[in-house]
Structure formats: structure tokens, C-alpha cells
Design a protein around this motif. Structure first.
Motif, PDB file in Angstrom:
ATOM      1  N   ARG A  75       0.831  -1.217   0.000  1.00  0.00           N
ATOM      2  CA  ARG A  75       0.000   0.000   0.000  1.00  0.00           C
ATOM      3  C   ARG A  75       0.862   1.261   0.000  1.00  0.00           C
ATOM      4  O   ARG A  75       0.463   2.286  -0.571  1.00  0.00           O
ATOM      5  CB  ARG A  75      -0.968  -0.030   1.176  1.00  0.00           C
ATOM      6  CG  ARG A  75      -2.030  -1.123   1.019  1.00  0.00           C
ATOM      7  CD  ARG A  75      -2.908  -1.276   2.234  1.00  0.00           C
ATOM      8  NE  ARG A  75      -3.872  -2.361   2.032  1.00  0.00           N
ATOM      9  CZ  ARG A  75      -4.625  -2.889   2.991  1.00  0.00           C
ATOM     10  NH1 ARG A  75      -4.537  -2.415   4.239  1.00  0.00           N
ATOM     11  NH2 ARG A  75      -5.468  -3.876   2.733  1.00  0.00           N
ATOM     12  N   LYS A  79       0.742   4.010  -2.933  1.00  0.00           N
ATOM     13  CA  LYS A  79       0.620   5.457  -2.678  1.00  0.00           C
ATOM     14  C   LYS A  79       1.705   6.225  -3.423  1.00  0.00           C
ATOM     15  O   LYS A  79       1.448   7.329  -3.941  1.00  0.00           O
ATOM     16  CB  LYS A  79       0.713   5.728  -1.170  1.00  0.00           C
ATOM     17  CG  LYS A  79       0.475   7.183  -0.803  1.00  0.00           C
ATOM     18  CD  LYS A  79      -0.939   7.639  -1.204  1.00  0.00           C
ATOM     19  CE  LYS A  79      -1.184   9.092  -0.836  1.00  0.00           C
ATOM     20  NZ  LYS A  79      -2.542   9.547  -1.258  1.00  0.00           N
ATOM     21  N   GLN A  82       0.535   6.512  -6.875  1.00  0.00           N
ATOM     22  CA  GLN A  82      -0.590   7.454  -6.907  1.00  0.00           C
ATOM     23  C   GLN A  82      -0.087   8.902  -6.878  1.00  0.00           C
ATOM     24  O   GLN A  82      -0.620   9.769  -7.563  1.00  0.00           O
ATOM     25  CB  GLN A  82      -1.542   7.178  -5.739  1.00  0.00           C
ATOM     26  CG  GLN A  82      -2.810   8.010  -5.763  1.00  0.00           C
ATOM     27  CD  GLN A  82      -2.647   9.384  -5.139  1.00  0.00           C
ATOM     28  OE1 GLN A  82      -1.980   9.538  -4.126  1.00  0.00           O
ATOM     29  NE2 GLN A  82      -3.254  10.393  -5.748  1.00  0.00           N
ATOM     30  N   LEU A  83       0.946   9.165  -6.095  1.00  0.00           N
ATOM     31  CA  LEU A  83       1.495  10.515  -6.032  1.00  0.00           C
ATOM     32  C   LEU A  83       2.070  10.947  -7.381  1.00  0.00           C
ATOM     33  O   LEU A  83       2.004  12.125  -7.754  1.00  0.00           O
ATOM     34  CB  LEU A  83       2.574  10.590  -4.951  1.00  0.00           C
ATOM     35  CG  LEU A  83       2.079  10.465  -3.497  1.00  0.00           C
ATOM     36  CD1 LEU A  83       3.273  10.377  -2.549  1.00  0.00           C
ATOM     37  CD2 LEU A  83       1.176  11.632  -3.129  1.00  0.00           C
ATOM     38  N   SER A  91      -7.152   9.046  -4.768  1.00  0.00           N
ATOM     39  CA  SER A  91      -6.246   9.586  -3.752  1.00  0.00           C
ATOM     40  C   SER A  91      -6.109   8.648  -2.554  1.00  0.00           C
ATOM     41  O   SER A  91      -5.055   8.587  -1.926  1.00  0.00           O
ATOM     42  CB  SER A  91      -6.723  10.965  -3.279  1.00  0.00           C
ATOM     43  OG  SER A  91      -8.033  10.885  -2.750  1.00  0.00           O
ATOM     44  N   GLU A  92      -7.165   7.896  -2.243  1.00  0.00           N
ATOM     45  CA  GLU A  92      -7.120   6.931  -1.147  1.00  0.00           C
ATOM     46  C   GLU A  92      -6.917   5.538  -1.723  1.00  0.00           C
ATOM     47  O   GLU A  92      -7.541   5.171  -2.714  1.00  0.00           O
ATOM     48  CB  GLU A  92      -8.415   6.980  -0.329  1.00  0.00           C
ATOM     49  CG  GLU A  92      -8.666   8.323   0.356  1.00  0.00           C
ATOM     50  CD  GLU A  92      -7.591   8.660   1.370  1.00  0.00           C
ATOM     51  OE1 GLU A  92      -7.133   7.743   2.072  1.00  0.00           O
ATOM     52  OE2 GLU A  92      -7.201   9.844   1.452  1.00  0.00           O
ATOM     53  N   ILE A  93      -6.035   4.769  -1.104  1.00  0.00           N
ATOM     54  CA  ILE A  93      -5.746   3.423  -1.604  1.00  0.00           C
ATOM     55  C   ILE A  93      -6.790   2.440  -1.095  1.00  0.00           C
ATOM     56  O   ILE A  93      -6.910   2.229   0.121  1.00  0.00           O
ATOM     57  CB  ILE A  93      -4.331   2.973  -1.162  1.00  0.00           C
ATOM     58  CG1 ILE A  93      -3.280   3.979  -1.617  1.00  0.00           C
ATOM     59  CG2 ILE A  93      -4.024   1.574  -1.705  1.00  0.00           C
ATOM     60  CD1 ILE A  93      -3.237   4.233  -3.112  1.00  0.00           C
TER      61      ILE A  93
END
Length: 227
Positions: A75, A79, A82-83, A91-93
């Protein structure tokens, strides 16, 4: 829009080799491909996960807790990706396949890591592909395909360009073990077989190869597993 799931190994994301640049480059590739396909990415834990798993194992931790550590690492890697993707991804995993499957929409890239102990991210990617009705899975690894033996240990190992699901299952006779790395896990293999879901195994840091695999090209240097 057709859906493609990518199982992106942690050894590809964060090996300690120009990781920031690679994250930026693969994010750009995923953005480009998301114009033609609905993309879902499941991130592995890689050496970050193995460090914590091996250290905790030395301390006598049980398998459930070892898996939990590995999931946390996946996770974190998710993230990081995702960034790099910013507002084109969630935005939320998500922590479950069900939650991840609800996030998909045209032009958006869904990013997740592991889910529950006992399930590798290969298995998660296959479950996600089944849930969203994906047309293929791309398994991006540190090895450029399936070999007759570990090419890092056996110089006589030969690459297999094409194989069937049943041949894949024959290679996967070992049980699950936290931190273990292989071609694809048994749970995932069962899912792709029953769904007749093509699985393409390629070198994840070869972005041209990744582009071809996501597009479903048969002209790849890796391995295509299908009926």
C-alpha cells in the motif's frame, strides 16, 4: 472501454534504481494508455516488504503477521505511484477488490496494493480482473518472461514465449509463503484459467514492452499465457 489490470511488482517500482524518474515515466505511460483502456494497477511489495517480513520472521512472528507487514508495504508502494499519477488516480488506496472495482471510470487509473493475509498481489490482480471484467492481465516483473528455470541462477534457463494455463499451473505446485516471489501465484492462476483471461508476463522497467503488453500485442519479448 476495455479494461486491463496490471500487476506491478514492487521490485519494479522501488528497486533503488532511479525510482523517482521511473515512477514519473511509468505514470506518463499509464496516463497515455488510459486514453484507450480503463487501467487498474495492483502494486507489489518488493524488497521493502521482504525486509520487514524477513526481519519479523527472524523474531519469530507468525505467518499472518508477516503477511500483514507485506500488505502494508504494497500500500505504501501504491501510494507512491498514486502521487506520481496525481489527479488521474484515486487519492485513497482501496483495501478490497470490491472497493477498487467501484472506483473505475473512463480516464481514471485505479491504484491499489494487497488486501488480506494469504493473498498475494498476483492473486489480487486476478480477482480484480475477474470483478471488473478485464480483457487481460499484464504481470510486470523484474524478469522478462517465464523461463524453464530461474534465469538469475541458471545460465541454461530458456525463455518460454507462449504457454497454456494448464502449463502454468504445473509450475505452481508450492504453497503460499509470505514474501515469496515467482511467475504468478496459484490462486491467480486458477482465476485466469476459469475466466480464460490472457496473462502477459513482461519486464516492468521496459516501458515499450509494457505499452505493447497493455495493448495486447502478440509481438512482445515476454511470455503470453492463454488457452
Amino acid at each position: 472501454m476495455d479494461k486491463v489490470v496490471i500487476s506491478l511488482g514492487g521490485s519494479i517500482l522501488i528497486p533503488g534504481e532511479n525510482d523517482g524518474k521511473f515512477l514519473f515515466d511509468i505514470a506518463e505511460l499509464l496516463k497515455e494508455m488510459s486514453k484507450s483502456y480503463q487501467i487498474y494497477v495492483v502494486c507489489g511489495g518488493g524488497k521493502v516488504a521482504r525486509y520487514y517480513i524477513n526481519t519479523a520472521r527472524d523474531m519469530g512472528a507468525v505467518e499472518y503477521d508477516l503477511d500483514t507487514l507485506g500488505i502494508m508495504a504494497t500500500r505504501i508502494n501504491a501510494k507512491m505511484l498514486q502521487l506520481a499519477l496525481k489527479d488521474v488516480s484515486n487519492s485513497e488506496i482501496p483495501e478490497t477488490v470490491e472497493d477498487a472495482s467501484k472506483l473505475g471510470s473512463e480516464g481514471k487509473i485505479v491504484i491499489m496494493g494487497g488486501t488480506i493475509p494469504g493473498h498475494t498481489t498476483d492473486g489480487v490482480s486476478a480477482s480484480l480482473a475477474e470483478a471488473v471484467g478485464a480483457i487481460r492481465i499484464v504481470n510486470a516483473t523484474s524478469v522478462d518472461g517465464v523461463y524453464t528455470a530461474d534465469p538469475k541462477k541458471d545460465p541454461q534457463a530458456k525463455k518460454i514465449s507462449k504457454m497454456s494455463f494448464s502449463e502454468l499451473n504445473e509450475m505452481l505446485k508450492d504453497g503460499h509463503d509470505a514474501g515469496k516471489s515467482g511467475v504468478f501465484d496459484a490462486m491467480g492462476a486458477d482465476i485466469v484459467m476459469r475466466n480464460h483471461l490472457p496473462l502477459l508476463i513482461v519486464s516492468g522497467r521496459d516501458l515499450e514492452e509494457m505499452k505493447k503488453a497493455i495493448s495486447g500485442s502478440s509481438d512482445i519479448k515476454g511470455t503470453i499465457i492463454s488457452d
